[in-house]
Design a protein around this motif. Structure first.
Motif, PDB file in Angstrom:
ATOM      1  N   ARG A 258      41.238  49.932 -42.243  1.00 46.63           N
ATOM      2  CA  ARG A 258      40.443  48.697 -42.293  1.00 46.63           C
ATOM      3  C   ARG A 258      41.285  47.527 -42.816  1.00 46.63           C
ATOM      4  O   ARG A 258      41.263  46.430 -42.272  1.00 46.63           O
ATOM      5  N   ARG A 259      42.053  47.806 -43.877  1.00 40.82           N
ATOM      6  CA  ARG A 259      42.889  46.743 -44.449  1.00 40.82           C
ATOM      7  C   ARG A 259      43.947  46.260 -43.469  1.00 40.82           C
ATOM      8  O   ARG A 259      44.352  45.111 -43.499  1.00 40.82           O
ATOM      9  N   GLY A 260      44.386  47.151 -42.595  1.00 40.02           N
ATOM     10  CA  GLY A 260      45.442  46.784 -41.656  1.00 40.02           C
ATOM     11  C   GLY A 260      44.941  46.141 -40.374  1.00 40.02           C
ATOM     12  O   GLY A 260      45.733  45.811 -39.494  1.00 40.02           O
ATOM     13  N   LEU A 261      43.602  45.967 -40.246  1.00 44.70           N
ATOM     14  CA  LEU A 261      43.083  45.397 -39.000  1.00 44.70           C
ATOM     15  C   LEU A 261      43.564  43.966 -38.822  1.00 44.70           C
ATOM     16  O   LEU A 261      43.556  43.188 -39.766  1.00 44.70           O
ATOM     17  N   PRO A 262      43.957  43.583 -37.604  1.00 44.61           N
ATOM     18  CA  PRO A 262      44.337  42.190 -37.374  1.00 44.61           C
ATOM     19  C   PRO A 262      43.088  41.314 -37.282  1.00 44.61           C
ATOM     20  O   PRO A 262      41.970  41.825 -37.256  1.00 44.61           O
ATOM     21  N   GLU A 263      43.294  39.987 -37.222  1.00 46.46           N
ATOM     22  CA  GLU A 263      42.166  39.076 -37.042  1.00 46.46           C
ATOM     23  C   GLU A 263      41.560  39.322 -35.658  1.00 46.46           C
ATOM     24  O   GLU A 263      42.283  39.413 -34.671  1.00 46.46           O
ATOM     25  N   LEU A 264      40.249  39.425 -35.598  1.00 47.50           N
ATOM     26  CA  LEU A 264      39.583  39.694 -34.320  1.00 47.50           C
ATOM     27  C   LEU A 264      39.315  38.388 -33.573  1.00 47.50           C
ATOM     28  O   LEU A 264      39.268  37.322 -34.184  1.00 47.50           O
ATOM     29  N   PRO A 265      39.144  38.460 -32.262  1.00 47.68           N
ATOM     30  CA  PRO A 265      38.995  37.235 -31.462  1.00 47.68           C
ATOM     31  C   PRO A 265      37.880  36.316 -31.966  1.00 47.68           C
ATOM     32  O   PRO A 265      38.062  35.093 -31.996  1.00 47.68           O
ATOM     33  N   ALA A 266      36.742  36.874 -32.370  1.00 46.97           N
ATOM     34  CA  ALA A 266      35.629  36.022 -32.798  1.00 46.97           C
ATOM     35  C   ALA A 266      36.023  35.213 -34.036  1.00 46.97           C
ATOM     36  O   ALA A 266      35.740  34.009 -34.126  1.00 46.97           O
ATOM     37  N   ALA A 267      36.703  35.871 -34.974  1.00 46.85           N
ATOM     38  CA  ALA A 267      37.126  35.179 -36.197  1.00 46.85           C
ATOM     39  C   ALA A 267      38.167  34.106 -35.864  1.00 46.85           C
ATOM     40  O   ALA A 267      38.182  33.012 -36.438  1.00 46.85           O
ATOM     41  N   ARG A 268      39.019  34.446 -34.913  1.00 47.18           N
ATOM     42  CA  ARG A 268      40.066  33.508 -34.544  1.00 47.18           C
ATOM     43  C   ARG A 268      39.467  32.266 -33.866  1.00 47.18           C
ATOM     44  O   ARG A 268      39.865  31.138 -34.151  1.00 47.18           O
ATOM     45  N   ARG A 269      38.501  32.514 -32.981  1.00 46.47           N
ATOM     46  CA  ARG A 269      37.839  31.373 -32.317  1.00 46.47           C
ATOM     47  C   ARG A 269      37.192  30.474 -33.368  1.00 46.47           C
ATOM     48  O   ARG A 269      37.313  29.250 -33.318  1.00 46.47           O
ATOM     49  N   ALA A 270      36.535  31.102 -34.340  1.00 44.94           N
ATOM     50  CA  ALA A 270      35.864  30.308 -35.379  1.00 44.94           C
ATOM     51  C   ALA A 270      36.893  29.462 -36.138  1.00 44.94           C
ATOM     52  O   ALA A 270      36.652  28.287 -36.451  1.00 44.94           O
ATOM     53  N   ARG A 271      38.049  30.067 -36.389  1.00 49.28           N
ATOM     54  CA  ARG A 271      39.087  29.343 -37.128  1.00 49.28           C
ATOM     55  C   ARG A 271      39.628  28.187 -36.293  1.00 49.28           C
ATOM     56  O   ARG A 271      39.904  27.098 -36.814  1.00 49.28           O
ATOM     57  N   PHE A 272      39.789  28.399 -34.991  1.00 51.56           N
ATOM     58  CA  PHE A 272      40.303  27.325 -34.120  1.00 51.56           C
ATOM     59  C   PHE A 272      39.294  26.180 -34.029  1.00 51.56           C
ATOM     60  O   PHE A 272      39.672  25.012 -33.972  1.00 51.56           O
ATOM     61  N   ILE A 273      37.998  26.543 -34.039  1.00 55.65           N
ATOM     62  CA  ILE A 273      36.971  25.499 -34.001  1.00 55.65           C
ATOM     63  C   ILE A 273      37.031  24.693 -35.296  1.00 55.65           C
ATOM     64  O   ILE A 273      36.958  23.467 -35.292  1.00 55.65           O
ATOM     65  N   ASP A 274      37.247  25.393 -36.395  1.00 57.80           N
ATOM     66  CA  ASP A 274      37.414  24.696 -37.681  1.00 57.80           C
ATOM     67  C   ASP A 274      38.601  23.747 -37.643  1.00 57.80           C
ATOM     68  O   ASP A 274      38.622  22.717 -38.306  1.00 57.80           O
ATOM     69  N   ALA A 275      39.614  24.115 -36.868  1.00 59.03           N
ATOM     70  CA  ALA A 275      40.810  23.285 -36.800  1.00 59.03           C
ATOM     71  C   ALA A 275      40.610  22.085 -35.868  1.00 59.03           C
ATOM     72  O   ALA A 275      41.532  21.291 -35.670  1.00 59.03           O
ATOM     73  N   GLY A 276      39.430  21.985 -35.243  1.00 60.96           N
ATOM     74  CA  GLY A 276      39.137  20.786 -34.490  1.00 60.96           C
ATOM     75  C   GLY A 276      38.864  20.972 -33.003  1.00 60.96           C
ATOM     76  O   GLY A 276      38.505  20.018 -32.318  1.00 60.96           O
ATOM     77  N   THR A 277      39.036  22.170 -32.460  1.00 63.01           N
ATOM     78  CA  THR A 277      38.791  22.325 -31.021  1.00 63.01           C
ATOM     79  C   THR A 277      37.308  22.567 -30.777  1.00 63.01           C
ATOM     80  O   THR A 277      36.569  22.934 -31.685  1.00 63.01           O
ATOM     81  N   ASP A 278      36.906  22.378 -29.519  1.00 60.78           N
ATOM     82  CA  ASP A 278      35.533  22.753 -29.179  1.00 60.78           C
ATOM     83  C   ASP A 278      35.515  24.245 -28.819  1.00 60.78           C
ATOM     84  O   ASP A 278      36.563  24.871 -28.696  1.00 60.78           O
ATOM     85  N   ALA A 279      34.327  24.798 -28.629  1.00 62.75           N
ATOM     86  CA  ALA A 279      34.179  26.253 -28.432  1.00 62.75           C
ATOM     87  C   ALA A 279      34.877  26.726 -27.164  1.00 62.75           C
ATOM     88  O   ALA A 279      35.522  27.779 -27.154  1.00 62.75           O
ATOM     89  N   VAL A 280      34.767  25.952 -26.093  1.00 65.49           N
ATOM     90  CA  VAL A 280      35.373  26.368 -24.825  1.00 65.49           C
ATOM     91  C   VAL A 280      36.897  26.429 -24.958  1.00 65.49           C
ATOM     92  O   VAL A 280      37.540  27.408 -24.568  1.00 65.49           O
ATOM     93  N   THR A 281      37.455  25.364 -25.549  1.00 65.95           N
ATOM     94  CA  THR A 281      38.902  25.324 -25.742  1.00 65.95           C
ATOM     95  C   THR A 281      39.354  26.474 -26.639  1.00 65.95           C
ATOM     96  O   THR A 281      40.338  27.157 -26.354  1.00 65.95           O
ATOM     97  N   ALA A 282      38.598  26.701 -27.715  1.00 64.26           N
ATOM     98  CA  ALA A 282      38.946  27.789 -28.629  1.00 64.26           C
ATOM     99  C   ALA A 282      38.987  29.106 -27.871  1.00 64.26           C
ATOM    100  O   ALA A 282      39.911  29.915 -28.031  1.00 64.26           O
ATOM    101  N   GLY A 283      38.009  29.330 -26.995  1.00 71.69           N
ATOM    102  CA  GLY A 283      37.966  30.552 -26.206  1.00 71.69           C
ATOM    103  C   GLY A 283      39.183  30.688 -25.317  1.00 71.69           C
ATOM    104  O   GLY A 283      39.803  31.751 -25.248  1.00 71.69           O
ATOM    105  N   LEU A 284      39.551  29.590 -24.662  1.00 73.93           N
ATOM    106  CA  LEU A 284      40.711  29.620 -23.765  1.00 73.93           C
ATOM    107  C   LEU A 284      41.994  29.912 -24.540  1.00 73.93           C
ATOM    108  O   LEU A 284      42.840  30.689 -24.100  1.00 73.93           O
ATOM    109  N   LEU A 285      42.114  29.282 -25.705  1.00 73.88           N
ATOM    110  CA  LEU A 285      43.325  29.481 -26.522  1.00 73.88           C
ATOM    111  C   LEU A 285      43.437  30.919 -26.993  1.00 73.88           C
ATOM    112  O   LEU A 285      44.495  31.548 -26.895  1.00 73.88           O
TER     113      LEU A 285
END
Lengths: 483, 494
Positions: free
Chosen positions: A299-326
């Protein structure tokens, strides 16, 4: 399909990309010369015995944890007995009661709404060999002249992810398949290539009148090997079943085969009675124990999952669609992360990456890492646009030149003389001369029309060779014409 | 001095180390013995003259250089033909494996080779180890050297006979429901089934995976220890192998039985057991008491169901284990033209003998939807009850004793037509397989017909040391030195 509701469950098979097979030390080399990666164990020679691959167990636990499953402390291997030439033991080692993972869920986004798909179980099994049916024309064993067998794939670790019947439409099914694919890929446990068969779907579909609690008779469709096929096969099957029911027929519980070319599912004509696999616990394998410490370590070694990453990209200023594409493209997301980390605007970097950078890559057929573009380039470029030094269209020209390898954005803009003129003196004199040349437009503006203002802006820009900041031009013109 | 072929492994080892004779001499002695006994007994399916000669030569070279890899170095040993031997035909006595030469050695074979043992060849068995008389062999039956009208027991009858007559100094068998202990009893040798998991099954052609265990035949208890020492121990290729140091099997061989508590299994001292066998067993129990053991009655109430449970569990596992024999990758393939299914069906119908087919059908039925709970599921519950019975018994005794078999050797053909009667000959041995515990058969004498009687000592899981301790005392008390008629070279000299 008005008046009808579809009920869909999906079984996803994921080949793990471990170094060695599930129960022997043979290399996983499915694409190698036929029968080059085999041994007594995966060929089921008399006397050979299976020993579980710990890395594969680690892989399935990762998938289970990512899908918020309970990981059983003790799980059991079973034998699924059936005769088929590419199944060397004529039984498949699989799981039945007490699979490695049970009772999870996955949130998916369908057209902007989030829904939850329940995960019934995630279990471990082994793949079969590969049959190539020669002659007969059908590519099926029944009418083939002979069959070639390649056992390289026999014994490759295979994870099966089974959902609850929570899915209600083909679009939801497709979104589910896409998200599973992202997760498995992000976990690094499989190459998750649908086209290579390292991920495959079986879809279970039934329909019932809206409001009914009782489930309709379901069919299981196999050979669904792309996300598009998931959507099409389910759409076809829903329509077919509704049609059968509306014309007074009965849906038969059966296995069907999706034909990608014709876009229809056909019955595999399996005997009336369901196949009896005579499952029983494999006496060659002890219960698989997973200690709390091991589960926690994974569990500790799990990488960041796509959903968490999308949320982080949205926090960084992208919209949801762009975050998904990235997030779906590791090259783009790496550039994005690096550029944003060095202070660039997430919104702007996201737009450039998913727009012009992707377009360039497609147009020229160059993978993004093979272009000269770097994260600092993106930071510099978006910075210059923000500061008004480059117009959007100039920035596009600069980006293309940068990707072509002509230098940094600053050097390119300099060399091509693309910097905007923000010096109001130069712009003012251009404004004066345009006003003098277009008295009619000026009069129209003064009498209340706004349309000619755009024309005047264009004239000034042309005189400035496109390098004036349009905002400055606009405001000067308004001031001078009183608009 | 008698024929070298009649020595125990330990005595032969002493002679090798003293330079009295060579490994090549020992090989020559057993080869000569085989030459005169095989025509009557048919214990061997394959004699590997060339490989054995090379191994003997290598062992002699080792001795000459002062290299000593232990008690089996230079000793000729025979293997049941269900253990894979690289490049040497391995058939499990089945037509379906006719001519098959494995590309690999079973782990026990590797261990024997590494210990410097000389592998003489492969011995006859009931096809796929299914049987109790070695009559179910596609290559013809093996006969009992004490009376060639009698069966040697089975399924490891060939291995038992090689050790009994001196065509090997010791041999390996496999014991799924008594297939080592029962033929050992019927041929007058020591036969032992280890705790499940201490001897690797890798390379043993599976009959019933949860019950199968390889064990040694020998002419003395100490020889049995020497062989088990070599073949036991953790094997990463067998997931059911116990990953722990093995017990000190021979640590208490000379300690006698004073102070030990020994339970006579009540259920195996009455109905279904030949009265002469009961008398012989009781007499030995009394002598153990005389030697200082506390001998008490012990009961295993669930064993009356053990035979039924065994004949569901073993066929169920075999129906799946034998599915791989389909004519596609190795072994026999039918000449009949047809579909893939027809090819597999004809291959199996041609390749398997009637007893194997019977058990595959039984097992398939027992696992089928709708019947699983009543048959296989129920049998597993009985297995748990049998285990619990043993655990309860070992709560108050150190070992359990019983006859090894209900009768001494029966006649060839006597039970061939009656599978149930044949199954009953494993009555006393099956419970230890269900429990996974060690057990040994030691010869204690001859019946009125001049046939050997076997005495069984059972111990708790990993209790080999105390099992051998009692077995050694039984051996001393019995003083069994008779040899099978055919084993004496004076009688069978050409």
């Amino acid at each position: 399909m008005s008046g009808w509701e579809a009920v869909i469950g999906i079984e996803t098979h994921v080949e793990l990309s471990t170094h060695s097979k599930m129960f022997c030390s043979c290399a996983v080399d499915v694409a190698g010369p036929p029968n080059s990666a085999c041994c007594p164990v995966c060929l089921a020679l008399p006397g050979a015995l299976p020993v579980p691959n710990e890395k594969a167990i680690e892989g399935i636990i990762k998938i289970g944890l990512a899908l918020e499953c309970t990981i059983n402390e003790s799980s059991l291997f079973y034998r699924k007995n059936y005769f088929y030439p590419d199944l060397p033991k004529n039984y498949q080692i699989s799981q039945y009661t007490f699979p490695v993972c049970e009772g999870g869920k996955l949130d998916i986004d369908v057209d902007g709404t989030t829904m939850t798909v329940g995960i019934t179980r995630v279990h471990m099994e082994e793949d079969t060999g590969k049959s190539t049916h020669i002659g007969g024309g059908g590519g099926r064993i029944h009418d083939a002249d002979h069959t070639l067998l390649d056992f390289n794939r026999a014994g490759v670790p295979l994870v099966e992810i089974v959902t609850e019947p929570d899915i209600r439409s083909a679009a939801e099914a497709r979104a589910y398949g896409a998200e599973i694919q992202r997760i498995v890929f992000a976990l690094g446990v499989s190459d998750a290539k649908l086209e290579a068969g390292s991920m495959r779907f079986d879809v279970n579909v039934s329909v019932r009148p809206v409001g009914d609690e009782v489930l309709g008779t379901r069919t299981e469709t196999k050979n669904v090997n792309s996300l598009r096929a998931v959507q099409r096969a389910i759409e076809y099957e829903i329509d077919r079943q509704i049609n059968v029911l509306e014309t007074g027929g009965k849906v038969i519980q059966e296995t069907r085969h999706w034909n990608e070319d014709t876009g229809v599912t056909i019955s595999m004509r399996i005997k009336e009675e369901s196949e009896d696999y005579r499952y029983f616990q494999d006496p060659d394998l002890l219960p698989l124990e997973t200690s709390a410490e091991w589960r926690e370590e994974i569990r500790r070694g799990l990488p960041e999952l796509p959903a968490a990453r999308r949320a982080r990209f949205i926090d960084a200023g992208t919209d949801a669609v762009t975050a998904g594409l990235l997030v779906d493209d590791s090259d783009l997301s790496t550039l994005f992360e690096d550029a944003v980390a060095s202070g660039a605007s997430g919104r702007a970097v996201g737009i450039w990456l998913t727009g012009e950078v992707v377009a360039y890559s497609r147009r020229t057929g160059t993978p993004i890492p093979d272009t000269s573009l770097t994260a600092p380039h993106l930071g510099e470029l978006t910075g210059m646009v923000d500061e008004g030094k480059l117009s959007f269209s100039a920035a596009k020209e600069v980006l293309i030149a940068v990707m072509d390898g002509e230098g940094t954005p600053g050097d390119v803009a300099e060399a091509k003389d693309l910097f905007q003129v923000s010096d109001s003196g130069a712009i003012e004199s251009a404004v004066e001369s345009v006003l003098a040349e277009n008295p009619d437009a000026v009069n129209k503006i003064r009498s209340g029309e706004t349309k000619p203002l755009g024309f005047l802006v264009g004239q000034v820009m042309r005189q400035m060779g496109g390098r004036a900041d349009p905002k400055v031009v606009h405001s000067l013109l308004r001031k001078r014409t009183g608009a | 001095m008698g024929d070298l072929a009649d020595l125990t492994i330990l005595d032969a080892g002493d002679g090798l180390r003293a330079g009295d004779f060579s490994s090549a001499d020992l090989l020559e002695a057993v080869t000569r013995r085989a030459a005169v006994t095989e025509a009557h007994l048919h214990a061997y399916l394959t004699l590997d003259h060339e490989g054995a000669a090379q191994a003997a030569e290598a062992a002699d070279a080792s001795f000459a250089k002062g290299e000593d890899r232990g008690l089996l170095q230079g000793i000729p040993i025979a293997l049941k033909d269900n253990m894979c031997t690289r490049g040497i035909e391995t058939t499990a006595s089945s037509r379906i494996l006719d001519g098959w030469k494995p590309p690999y050695d079973a782990t026990v074979v590797t261990r024997l080779r590494e210990a410097g043992a000389v592998i003489t060849g492969k011995t006859n068995l009931d096809e796929f180890a299914m049987g109790s008389s070695t009559e179910n062999s596609a290559y013809g039956p093996t006969r009992n050297p004490w009376n060639t009208d009698k069966v040697p027991g089975g399924s490891s009858g060939g291995s038992a006979v090689t050790t009994a007559v001196g065509s090997a100094f010791g041999s390996l068998g496999s014991d799924t429901g008594g297939s080592v202990r029962q033929p050992a009893a019927l041929t007058g040798v020591v036969g032992m089934k280890p705790t499940y998991g201490i001897v690797s099954r890798y390379g043993l052609i599976a009959f019933a995976s949860s019950l199968d265990q390889i064990g040694p035949f020998s002419r003395s208890v100490a020889d049995s220890v020497a062989m088990l020492d070599v073949i036991s121990g953790f094997d990463p290729r067998d997931a059911t192998s116990i990953n722990a140091p093995v017990p000190n099997f021979g640590g208490s061989l000379d300690r006698g039985v004073a102070g030990l508590k020994i339970g006579v299994v009540t259920e195996f001292m009455g109905e279904g057991i030949d009265p002469h066998v009961i008398t012989a067993t009781r007499a030995m129990a009394d002598r153990l008491a005389g030697a200082g053991a506390e001998v008490v009655e012990a009961t295993l109430p669930s064993v009356e169901y053990a035979l039924s449970a065994y004949y569901l569990i073993a066929p169920a596992e075999c129906s799946s284990n034998l599915a791989r024999f389909d004519g596609i990758r190795f072994g026999h393939r039918t000449q009949v033209e047809g579909t893939t299914e027809e090819m597999m069906a004809h291959t199996r119908a041609e390749g398997f003998g009637p007893e194997v087919i019977r058990r595959i059908l039984l097992g398939t039925y027992a696992l089928s939807a709708g019947y699983y709970d009543a048959f296989y599921g129920q049998a597993q519950k009985v297995r748990t009850l049998v285990r619990n019975d043993f655990t309860a018994a070992y709560g108050h005794v150190d070992v359990l004793i019983s006859p090894t078999t209900p009768t001494t050797a029966f006649s060839v053909g006597e039970k061939a037509a009656d599978p149930i009667a044949m199954y009953y000959s494993d009555l006393c041995t099956i419970p230890s397989n269900l429990a996974g515990d060690p057990a040994i058969s030691v010869p204690i004498g001859l019946d009125d017909a001049g046939l050997p009687v076997g005495f069984q000592v059972m111990a708790p899981s990993l209790g080999e040391e105390v099992m051998y301790q009692v077995a050694a005392e039984v051996e001393r008390l019995a003083g069994f030195t008779e040899r099978a008629l055919l084993a004496t070279s004076t009688v069978v000299a050409p």
